[in-house]
Motif scaffolding. Structure first.
Motif, PDB file in Angstrom:
ATOM      1  N   ARG A 148      -4.264   5.443   7.168  1.00 14.71           N
ATOM      2  CA  ARG A 148      -5.461   5.934   6.464  1.00 14.71           C
ATOM      3  C   ARG A 148      -6.291   6.929   7.279  1.00 14.71           C
ATOM      4  O   ARG A 148      -7.299   7.403   6.810  1.00 14.71           O
ATOM      5  N   VAL A 149      -5.891   7.207   8.524  1.00 16.64           N
ATOM      6  CA  VAL A 149      -6.664   8.109   9.374  1.00 16.64           C
ATOM      7  C   VAL A 149      -5.783   9.265   9.800  1.00 16.64           C
ATOM      8  O   VAL A 149      -4.648   9.027  10.221  1.00 16.64           O
ATOM      9  N   PRO A 150      -6.125  10.500   9.736  1.00 16.05           N
ATOM     10  CA  PRO A 150      -7.403  11.003   9.261  1.00 16.05           C
ATOM     11  C   PRO A 150      -7.518  10.986   7.739  1.00 16.05           C
ATOM     12  O   PRO A 150      -8.604  10.995   7.195  1.00 16.05           O
ATOM     13  N   LYS A 208       3.798   6.464   7.091  1.00 13.33           N
ATOM     14  CA  LYS A 208       4.366   6.339   8.425  1.00 13.33           C
ATOM     15  C   LYS A 208       5.738   5.707   8.245  1.00 13.33           C
ATOM     16  O   LYS A 208       5.900   4.771   7.466  1.00 13.33           O
ATOM     17  N   ALA A 209       6.730   6.228   8.955  1.00 14.88           N
ATOM     18  CA  ALA A 209       8.096   5.711   8.863  1.00 14.88           C
ATOM     19  C   ALA A 209       8.538   5.199  10.228  1.00 14.88           C
ATOM     20  O   ALA A 209       8.206   5.792  11.262  1.00 14.88           O
ATOM     21  N   PHE A 210       9.310   4.100  10.227  1.00 19.45           N
ATOM     22  CA  PHE A 210       9.762   3.470  11.464  1.00 19.45           C
ATOM     23  C   PHE A 210      11.247   3.150  11.371  1.00 19.45           C
ATOM     24  O   PHE A 210      11.706   2.607  10.371  1.00 19.45           O
ATOM     25  N   TRP A 211      11.987   3.480  12.421  1.00 19.53           N
ATOM     26  CA  TRP A 211      13.430   3.261  12.535  1.00 19.53           C
ATOM     27  C   TRP A 211      13.669   1.837  13.028  1.00 19.53           C
ATOM     28  O   TRP A 211      13.311   1.510  14.157  1.00 19.53           O
ATOM     29  N   ALA A 232       0.830  -1.207   0.000  1.00 20.90           N
ATOM     30  CA  ALA A 232       0.000   0.000   0.000  1.00 20.90           C
ATOM     31  C   ALA A 232       0.864   1.257   0.000  1.00 20.90           C
ATOM     32  O   ALA A 232       0.565   2.229  -0.705  1.00 20.90           O
ATOM     33  N   ALA A 233       1.955   1.248   0.760  1.00 20.13           N
ATOM     34  CA  ALA A 233       2.865   2.401   0.797  1.00 20.13           C
ATOM     35  C   ALA A 233       3.540   2.585  -0.565  1.00 20.13           C
ATOM     36  O   ALA A 233       3.660   3.711  -1.057  1.00 20.13           O
ATOM     37  N   LYS A 234       3.980   1.493  -1.178  1.00 21.57           N
ATOM     38  CA  LYS A 234       4.604   1.575  -2.501  1.00 21.57           C
ATOM     39  C   LYS A 234       3.643   2.174  -3.519  1.00 21.57           C
ATOM     40  O   LYS A 234       4.025   3.042  -4.307  1.00 21.57           O
ATOM     41  N   ALA A 235       2.386   1.729  -3.501  1.00 25.63           N
ATOM     42  CA  ALA A 235       1.392   2.255  -4.442  1.00 25.63           C
ATOM     43  C   ALA A 235       1.133   3.737  -4.188  1.00 25.63           C
ATOM     44  O   ALA A 235       1.037   4.532  -5.131  1.00 25.63           O
ATOM     45  N   PHE A 236       1.047   4.139  -2.929  1.00 20.14           N
ATOM     46  CA  PHE A 236       0.811   5.536  -2.565  1.00 20.14           C
ATOM     47  C   PHE A 236       1.967   6.421  -3.037  1.00 20.14           C
ATOM     48  O   PHE A 236       1.756   7.498  -3.589  1.00 20.14           O
ATOM     49  N   ILE A 237       3.192   5.951  -2.831  1.00 24.73           N
ATOM     50  CA  ILE A 237       4.371   6.702  -3.272  1.00 24.73           C
ATOM     51  C   ILE A 237       4.378   6.824  -4.795  1.00 24.73           C
ATOM     52  O   ILE A 237       4.632   7.901  -5.344  1.00 24.73           O
ATOM     53  N   ALA A 238       4.071   5.730  -5.486  1.00 31.20           N
ATOM     54  CA  ALA A 238       4.032   5.751  -6.959  1.00 31.20           C
ATOM     55  C   ALA A 238       2.978   6.730  -7.473  1.00 31.20           C
ATOM     56  O   ALA A 238       3.218   7.463  -8.431  1.00 31.20           O
TER      57      ALA A 238
END
Length: 118
Positions: A92-94, A99-102, A8-14
């Motif tokens: 997806r909210v709001p 979101k990024a995580f170390w 989902a993140a890859k698609a959103f970035i694309a």
């Protein structure tokens, strides 16, 4: 650094040009304890109303480019070096945002115990 992104993140970035920006957002807690979060976005800091309101968007950032699985990630980690893994997910909210995580954790730093040690 290995970039691990959900589908989902890859698609959103694309959908937003194939680039993601990740930077540190410091917060001061009670008793002067500081917490460092990562901010993930499909735009540079300060480019929209959502990122302009962050204190960290007003700081100087030096971004380093990393190639990921079909997209580019521009990261600014300051004096904290580079994590072994950078995880990107889609919230997806709001509304939809990255979101990024170390190393899979919410907070920046390598002083956290691995999950299996807890």
């Amino acid at each position: 650094m290995e970039v691990i992104a959900s589908d989902a993140a890859k698609a959103f970035i694309a959908e937003h040009g194939g680039r993601a920006w990740v930077w540190i957002d410091p917060h001061v807690g009670f008793g002067a304890i500081s917490y460092l979060y990562l901010i993930g976005s499909v735009e540079p800091p300060g480019a929209s109303r959502a990122t302009k309101r962050m204190r960290s968007a007003k700081l100087l950032h030096r971004f380093t480019s990393y190639e990921a699985d079909g997209f580019e990630v521009l990261c600014s980690f300051g004096k904290y070096g580079v994590p072994r893994e950078l995880h990107l997910t889609l919230a997806r909210v709001p509304k939809k945002h990255l979101k990024a995580f170390w190393n899979g954790a919410v907070f920046v730093g390598d002083d956290l115990r691995p999950a299996d040690d807890r």
